[in-house]
Design a protein around this motif. Sequence first.
Motif, PDB file in Angstrom:
ATOM      1  N   GLY A 112       0.714  -0.945  -0.132  1.00 54.00           N
ATOM      2  CA  GLY A 112       0.120  -0.230  -0.060  1.00 54.00           C
ATOM      3  C   GLY A 112       0.911   1.190  -0.165  1.00 54.00           C
ATOM      4  N   ILE A 113       1.112   2.642   0.132  1.00 65.90           N
ATOM      5  CA  ILE A 113       0.728   4.114   0.045  1.00 65.90           C
ATOM      6  C   ILE A 113      -0.171   4.687   2.053  1.00 65.90           C
ATOM      7  CG2 ILE A 113      -0.652   4.410  -1.335  1.00 65.90           C
ATOM      8  CD1 ILE A 113       1.683   5.924  -2.837  1.00 65.90           C
ATOM      9  N   THR A 114       1.205   5.145   2.047  1.00 69.35           N
ATOM     10  CA  THR A 114       0.626   6.635   2.271  1.00 69.35           C
ATOM     11  C   THR A 114       0.609   8.213   1.922  1.00 69.35           C
ATOM     12  OG1 THR A 114       0.666   4.903   4.853  1.00 69.35           O
ATOM     13  CG2 THR A 114       0.502   7.817   4.759  1.00 69.35           C
TER      14      THR A 114
ATOM     15  N   VAL B 213      -8.129  12.050   4.362  1.00 63.21           N
ATOM     16  CA  VAL B 213      -8.924  12.036   3.027  1.00 63.21           C
ATOM     17  C   VAL B 213      -9.740  10.965   2.995  1.00 63.21           C
ATOM     18  CG1 VAL B 213      -9.463  13.054   1.398  1.00 63.21           C
ATOM     19  CG2 VAL B 213      -7.640  14.179   2.867  1.00 63.21           C
ATOM     20  N   TYR B 214      -8.450   9.401   2.987  1.00 59.46           N
ATOM     21  CA  TYR B 214      -9.355   8.500   2.810  1.00 59.46           C
ATOM     22  C   TYR B 214      -8.104   7.612   4.013  1.00 59.46           C
ATOM     23  CZ  TYR B 214     -10.761   4.439  -0.421  1.00 59.46           C
ATOM     24  OH  TYR B 214     -10.956   3.000  -0.242  1.00 59.46           O
ATOM     25  N   SER B 215      -8.825   6.839   4.201  1.00 54.69           N
ATOM     26  CA  SER B 215      -7.465   6.063   4.493  1.00 54.69           C
ATOM     27  C   SER B 215      -8.841   4.217   5.027  1.00 54.69           C
ATOM     28  CB  SER B 215      -7.117   6.158   6.034  1.00 54.69           C
ATOM     29  OG  SER B 215      -7.253   4.857   6.818  1.00 54.69           O
TER      30      SER B 215
ATOM     31  N   PRO C  51      -5.668  -0.366   0.929  1.00 54.78           N
ATOM     32  CA  PRO C  51      -4.371  -0.336   0.952  1.00 54.78           C
ATOM     33  C   PRO C  51      -3.481   1.291   1.026  1.00 54.78           C
ATOM     34  CG  PRO C  51      -4.155  -1.441  -0.855  1.00 54.78           C
ATOM     35  CD  PRO C  51      -5.823  -0.908  -0.632  1.00 54.78           C
ATOM     36  N   VAL C  52      -4.224   1.835   0.861  1.00 58.58           N
ATOM     37  CA  VAL C  52      -4.178   3.279   0.565  1.00 58.58           C
ATOM     38  C   VAL C  52      -4.838   4.520   1.772  1.00 58.58           C
ATOM     39  CG1 VAL C  52      -4.535   5.534  -1.080  1.00 58.58           C
ATOM     40  CG2 VAL C  52      -4.670   3.126  -1.770  1.00 58.58           C
ATOM     41  N   ALA C  53      -3.684   5.434   2.133  1.00 56.85           N
ATOM     42  CA  ALA C  53      -4.137   6.344   3.016  1.00 56.85           C
ATOM     43  C   ALA C  53      -3.618   7.535   2.383  1.00 56.85           C
ATOM     44  CB  ALA C  53      -3.352   5.380   4.695  1.00 56.85           C
ATOM     45  N   VAL C  54      -4.672   8.391   2.482  1.00 57.09           N
ATOM     46  CA  VAL C  54      -4.132   9.532   1.927  1.00 57.09           C
ATOM     47  C   VAL C  54      -4.995  10.981   3.290  1.00 57.09           C
ATOM     48  CG1 VAL C  54      -5.002  11.863   0.266  1.00 57.09           C
ATOM     49  CG2 VAL C  54      -4.733   8.790  -0.355  1.00 57.09           C
TER      50      VAL C  54
END
Length: 267
Positions: free
Chosen positions: A91-93, A179-181, A184-187
């Motif tokens: 994923g990514i942060t 914003v979004y969590s 596998p994606v956290a913004v």
Amino acid sequence: MMEFRASFLTAAMLAIAVLSSPAFAAQKATSPPAPPADVLPPSPAPAPAPGHVDLADLLSVAGPFHTFLEYLKQTEVLDTFQSKANDTKEGITMFVPKDSAFAALRTTTFANLTGEQLKSLLLYHALPKYYSLAEFNKLSSLNPVATFAGAQYTLNLTDNMGSIRVKSMWSNPKISSSVYSTRPVAVYEVDKVLLPMQIFKSDPPLAPAPAPAPVDAKASDDAASPGSGKAAKAKAAGSKSASHRVGVSVVSYLAAAVSGGLMMLLL
């Protein structure tokens, strides 16, 4: 031999008689049926693969993050981030500055960067793994944390009772909102641009403060002049005093005329 055939015939006749008897037929009718064979339940359908988050769509409707998104497209870093967002294992942060964070710095801060510097700056705003907000407390114990830009581009994370800050060399922004969590994606939204010392050798200057709006000079002078109010009050007081004097004079004249008339009547 004749005796054996007679015995066999007798046994056969006896068997036929037993099988055709009503008691045997009733016993056969009342015997329970054989249990059915075990039937396994159908296996559940496989769960659908999680849908991929479209980062361009997400950043275009949230924020506003238009400046950051345009830089991502310009440098093609968006493709790198999107590929990592599609990776369900790691994923990514992302730490995304709002448009106001970029506007707070001079335009030359980013205009003077080379293509590689700008690309590294954008990669510096992401970690190559998904982290929820609850994981930042543990993650802060691993400081400094390497970013997408490489091992030399690190951040220091602090979690003070839920107030999370992401410290770079020249800025220490706060995570202002999620914003979004969803793995596998956290913004996460930050209120300042992350500024690494590998790109900026000194603290970039802030944008100049906007000039104040012009005001009408005459109206300002009239409003600001302390004598204008006093003059108006003095004029009003003078008008009132003059009216009072005129009224007193008229009353005195009438009184004198009445007195003179009475004296003439008495004579």
